[in-house]
Motif scaffolding. Structure first.
Motif, short mmCIF file in Angstrom:
data_model
loop_
_atom_site.label_atom_id
_atom_site.label_comp_id
_atom_site.label_asym_id
_atom_site.label_seq_id
_atom_site.Cartn_x
_atom_site.Cartn_y
_atom_site.Cartn_z
N MET A 17 95.58 25.47 -63.14
CA MET A 17 96.23 26.67 -63.19
C MET A 17 97.69 26.84 -63.81
SD MET A 17 97.75 28.80 -59.73
CE MET A 17 96.29 29.38 -59.17
N GLU A 18 97.82 27.69 -64.45
CA GLU A 18 99.11 27.73 -65.42
C GLU A 18 100.27 28.43 -64.28
OE1 GLU A 18 101.33 29.74 -69.31
OE2 GLU A 18 99.12 29.50 -69.23
N LEU A 19 101.40 27.75 -64.49
CA LEU A 19 102.32 28.20 -63.34
C LEU A 19 103.31 29.10 -63.91
CD1 LEU A 19 103.11 25.05 -61.05
CD2 LEU A 19 101.35 26.94 -60.46
N SER A 20 103.56 30.47 -63.43
CA SER A 20 104.50 31.40 -64.21
C SER A 20 105.66 31.53 -63.16
CB SER A 20 103.84 32.54 -64.33
OG SER A 20 104.76 33.64 -65.03
N PRO A 21 107.13 31.22 -63.60
CA PRO A 21 107.93 31.59 -62.17
C PRO A 21 108.17 32.93 -62.10
CG PRO A 21 108.66 29.83 -64.18
CD PRO A 21 107.34 30.52 -64.41
N ALA A 22 108.60 33.36 -60.92
CA ALA A 22 108.92 34.70 -60.53
C ALA A 22 110.32 34.40 -60.01
CB ALA A 22 107.84 35.17 -59.30
N PRO A 23 110.88 35.74 -59.93
CA PRO A 23 112.27 35.74 -59.31
C PRO A 23 112.25 35.29 -57.85
CG PRO A 23 111.82 37.94 -60.51
CD PRO A 23 110.55 37.05 -60.47
N PHE A 24 113.24 35.05 -57.27
CA PHE A 24 113.40 34.55 -55.94
C PHE A 24 114.83 34.68 -55.38
CE2 PHE A 24 114.35 31.15 -52.56
CZ PHE A 24 113.47 31.63 -51.82
N PHE A 25 115.04 35.55 -54.76
CA PHE A 25 116.38 35.90 -54.26
C PHE A 25 116.82 35.23 -53.12
CE2 PHE A 25 114.26 40.42 -55.33
CZ PHE A 25 114.72 40.18 -56.67
N GLU A 26 117.50 33.79 -53.74
CA GLU A 26 117.94 32.89 -52.98
C GLU A 26 119.25 33.30 -52.12
OE1 GLU A 26 117.90 27.90 -52.82
OE2 GLU A 26 118.03 29.00 -54.75
N ASP A 27 120.04 34.28 -52.65
CA ASP A 27 121.16 34.61 -52.33
C ASP A 27 121.02 35.31 -51.00
OD1 ASP A 27 119.78 36.70 -53.87
OD2 ASP A 27 121.55 38.13 -53.78
N VAL A 28 119.92 35.89 -50.51
CA VAL A 28 119.72 36.45 -49.36
C VAL A 28 118.58 35.94 -48.49
CG1 VAL A 28 120.31 38.84 -50.19
CG2 VAL A 28 117.88 38.40 -50.39
N ALA A 29 117.80 35.07 -48.91
CA ALA A 29 116.74 34.42 -48.29
C ALA A 29 117.19 33.36 -47.30
CB ALA A 29 115.73 33.86 -49.11
N GLY A 30 118.42 32.73 -47.44
CA GLY A 30 118.81 31.75 -46.27
C GLY A 30 117.91 30.70 -45.88
N GLY A 31 116.83 30.44 -46.77
CA GLY A 31 116.05 29.39 -46.65
C GLY A 31 116.45 27.95 -47.05
N PRO A 32 115.45 26.85 -46.86
CA PRO A 32 115.93 25.79 -47.49
C PRO A 32 116.15 25.58 -48.96
CG PRO A 32 113.75 25.77 -46.31
CD PRO A 32 114.04 26.95 -46.57
N ALA A 33 116.84 24.60 -49.22
CA ALA A 33 117.22 24.40 -50.80
C ALA A 33 116.00 24.05 -51.47
CB ALA A 33 118.30 23.48 -50.85
N GLY A 34 116.00 24.49 -52.72
CA GLY A 34 114.91 24.25 -53.35
C GLY A 34 113.58 25.19 -53.40
N GLY A 35 113.76 26.25 -52.81
CA GLY A 35 112.73 27.28 -52.85
C GLY A 35 112.21 27.79 -54.20
N GLN A 36 111.06 28.06 -54.41
CA GLN A 36 110.74 28.50 -55.79
C GLN A 36 109.69 29.77 -55.39
OE1 GLN A 36 109.30 25.71 -58.62
NE2 GLN A 36 110.25 24.07 -57.42
N ALA A 37 109.28 30.59 -56.45
CA ALA A 37 108.57 31.48 -56.28
C ALA A 37 107.68 31.47 -57.77
CB ALA A 37 109.19 32.93 -56.25
N HIS A 38 106.42 32.12 -57.64
CA HIS A 38 105.41 31.92 -58.61
C HIS A 38 104.73 33.40 -58.80
CE1 HIS A 38 105.98 27.75 -59.45
NE2 HIS A 38 105.74 27.80 -58.06
N TRP A 39 104.37 33.92 -60.04
CA TRP A 39 103.66 34.68 -60.30
C TRP A 39 102.03 34.54 -60.39
CZ3 TRP A 39 105.92 39.12 -59.31
CH2 TRP A 39 107.33 39.72 -59.84
N LEU A 40 101.43 35.19 -59.55
CA LEU A 40 99.97 34.91 -59.49
C LEU A 40 99.25 36.19 -60.02
CD1 LEU A 40 99.29 32.92 -56.27
CD2 LEU A 40 99.81 32.04 -58.52
N MET A 41 98.00 35.90 -60.58
CA MET A 41 97.09 37.20 -61.19
C MET A 41 95.66 36.93 -60.21
SD MET A 41 96.98 39.93 -62.84
CE MET A 41 98.35 39.58 -64.07
N THR A 42 95.47 37.93 -59.67
CA THR A 42 94.19 37.88 -58.55
C THR A 42 93.37 38.07 -59.42
OG1 THR A 42 94.20 40.35 -58.12
CG2 THR A 42 95.67 38.64 -56.69
#
Length: 324
Positions: free
Chosen positions: A1-26
């Motif tokens: 699977m080819e991974l495609s980075p997606a925006p991730f609003f870490e400024d408001v997420a308040g989650g663990p460091a290093g969070g990532q998001a990806h686009w997926l096509m269904t």
């Protein structure tokens, strides 16, 4: 699977460091967004968070932090029609789906990503509200979760005695008459947390968590969603009926229900769990719809119980990936 980075609003997420998001096509060519976080060191497995209607990845940053602190990797998804996933109507504020089972395409793409990322097994699922309906079908059909859990799951929708017949007429006749993309009467396209003051809200009794939700949407209004379409309502009612007709799966289950629940059908949840031989229902006194968004003295024990439930079922071996 080819991974495609997606925006991730870490400024408001308040989650663990290093969070990532990806686009997926269904498989039916809808673009969704999936985010994930990993703990440091060995993990007990991966918790897949299936959010409710109107929700988005960043809303579960706090939940992800709690699970990571307890030694789990975490994954969360923007379902089609909400978050940053493809919106399905010309008006992006209307929540819509053509067929409720279309969400299973999103589930499969998410499972494929988890496999491609080699997220630690076993895999578990926590389904909230609409995500509880999507998650229950996935548990029944996929066979890849060692254990499951639900919070305020949408196995039925709550209506007042006055609104119940009107809502069904709107859902079924409205869709049949070509009004499926319209919204039901009395609904609004404004986000609930931005239009409803904290006092009297049906989500949480914690003002800090409610303020967090408001701040997230004020900072990133593209995440906001309003009322559902008549078609979404009809599809959801049909899905709830189907789910309640199915025998309980063998997967160990833990479900939480707030005693003040006013969005989903409490009777349906109690009935489903009463017939789940390997399931436990815990009712939260004074809890609202979102027990994972309640005050720390409520959500902390809930998260502890979820972690114990998942760790206790690590050896179930239900971690195969079922492709469709």
């Amino acid at each position: 699977m080819e991974l495609s980075p997606a925006p991730f609003f870490e400024d408001v997420a308040g989650g663990p460091a290093g969070g990532q998001a990806h686009w997926l096509m269904t498989s039916d060519q809808k673009r969704i967004r999936v985010g994930h976080w990993r703990p440091v060191g060995r993990a007990h497995g991966t918790v897949m968070v299936f959010p409710g209607r109107t929700e988005y990845i960043e809303k579960y940053g706090n939940t992800a932090q709690e699970f990571v602190n307890r030694g789990f990797a975490v994954l969360a998804v923007d379902w089609r029609g909400q978050g940053l996933a493809d919106r399905l109507l010309e008006n992006p504020r209307i929540g819509h789906v053509d067929h409720f089972t279309d969400y299973q395409h999103d589930v499969q793409a998410t499972l494929d990503l988890a496999d491609a990322l080699d997220l630690p097994k076993p895999w578990y699922v926590v389904g909230h509200s609409m995500g509880g309906a999507i998650g229950l079908r996935a548990v029944i059909e996929k066979g890849c979760f060692a254990a499951c859990a639900f919070t305020g799951p949408m196995w039925g929708i709550f209506f007042t005695p006055v609104m119940k017949p009107l809502s069904r007429v709107t859902a079924y006749w409205g869709t049949a008459l070509g009004l499926g993309e319209r919204t039901p009467p009395t609904t609004t396209l404004e986000s609930y947390v931005l239009s409803q003051p904290f006092d009297g809200n049906m989500l949480t009794r914690d003002p800090d968590m409610y303020r967090m939700m408001q701040n997230q949407l004020n900072a990133h209004p593209e995440l906001a969603l309003g009322a559902p379409s008549n078609r979404w309502l009809r599809e959801s009612l049909d899905e709830c009926e189907w789910l309640m007709e199915q025998p309980a799966p063998k997967t160990p289950c833990l479900t939480f229900l707030g005693s003040h629940e006013q969005i989903v059908d409490r009777k349906a949840i109690r009935a489903r769990m009463a017939n789940w031989p390997n399931g436990t229902l815990i009712e939260i006194p004074n809890g609202e719809h979102e027990v994972l968004m309640e005050a720390p003295d409520v959500r902390g024990p809930v998260l502890d119980q979820l972690a114990r439930h998942f760790r206790a079922n690590q050896s179930n071996g239900a971690s195969k990936l079922v492709s469709t």
